[in-house]
Design an enzyme around this catalytic site. Structure first.
Site, PDB file in Angstrom:
ATOM      1  N   LEU A  14       0.956  -1.451   0.176  1.00  0.00           N
ATOM      2  CA  LEU A  14      -0.019   0.243  -0.116  1.00  0.00           C
ATOM      3  C   LEU A  14       0.920   1.440  -0.313  1.00  0.00           C
ATOM      4  CD1 LEU A  14      -3.105  -0.914   2.377  1.00  0.00           C
ATOM      5  CD2 LEU A  14      -2.934  -0.699  -0.211  1.00  0.00           C
ATOM      6  N   HIS A  15       1.352   1.885  -1.281  1.00  0.00           N
ATOM      7  CA  HIS A  15       2.697   2.961  -1.381  1.00  0.00           C
ATOM      8  C   HIS A  15       1.424   4.275  -1.414  1.00  0.00           C
ATOM      9  CE1 HIS A  15       1.896   2.872  -5.670  1.00  0.00           C
ATOM     10  NE2 HIS A  15       1.933   1.412  -5.681  1.00  0.00           N
ATOM     11  N   ALA A  16       1.562   4.822  -1.680  1.00  0.00           N
ATOM     12  CA  ALA A  16       0.567   6.445  -2.240  1.00  0.00           C
ATOM     13  C   ALA A  16       0.063   6.024  -2.791  1.00  0.00           C
ATOM     14  CB  ALA A  16       1.610   7.322  -3.091  1.00  0.00           C
TER      15      ALA A  16
END
Length: 87
Positions: A14-16
């Protein structure tokens, strides 16, 4: 309160971008939404909290919703996470 256990499938976790998509979807929910990871409880309506949690590919999470539309909110968010959050 309703909840469901899921495994994050996004290759980069769950990156940006996926965290932003999830947070925006959660903001439209009429219930409170959390992700439980081990002993951490993260407010999903905050992109910063999601990114700070360091959720990686293969991480098992528990998605919880509590409020007036909790079942509908959980269903929609589970579908979004299982679809890969736009990736």
């Amino acid at each position: 309160m309703v909840s469901k256990k899921l495994t994050v499938k996004n290759e980069s976790g769950l990156h940006a971008r996926p965290a932003g998509i999830l947070a925006q979807a959660a903001m439209k929910c009429n219930s409170d939404v959390w992700i439980l990871i081990g002993d951490k409880k993260v407010q999903v309506k905050s992109i910063l909290n999601l990114m700070a949690a360091g959720i990686k590919c293969g991480t098992e999470i528990e998605l919880q919703c509590e409020g007036e539309s909790e079942a509908e909110d959980l269903k929609g968010l589970v579908e979004l996470i299982e679809s890969g959050l736009g990736e």
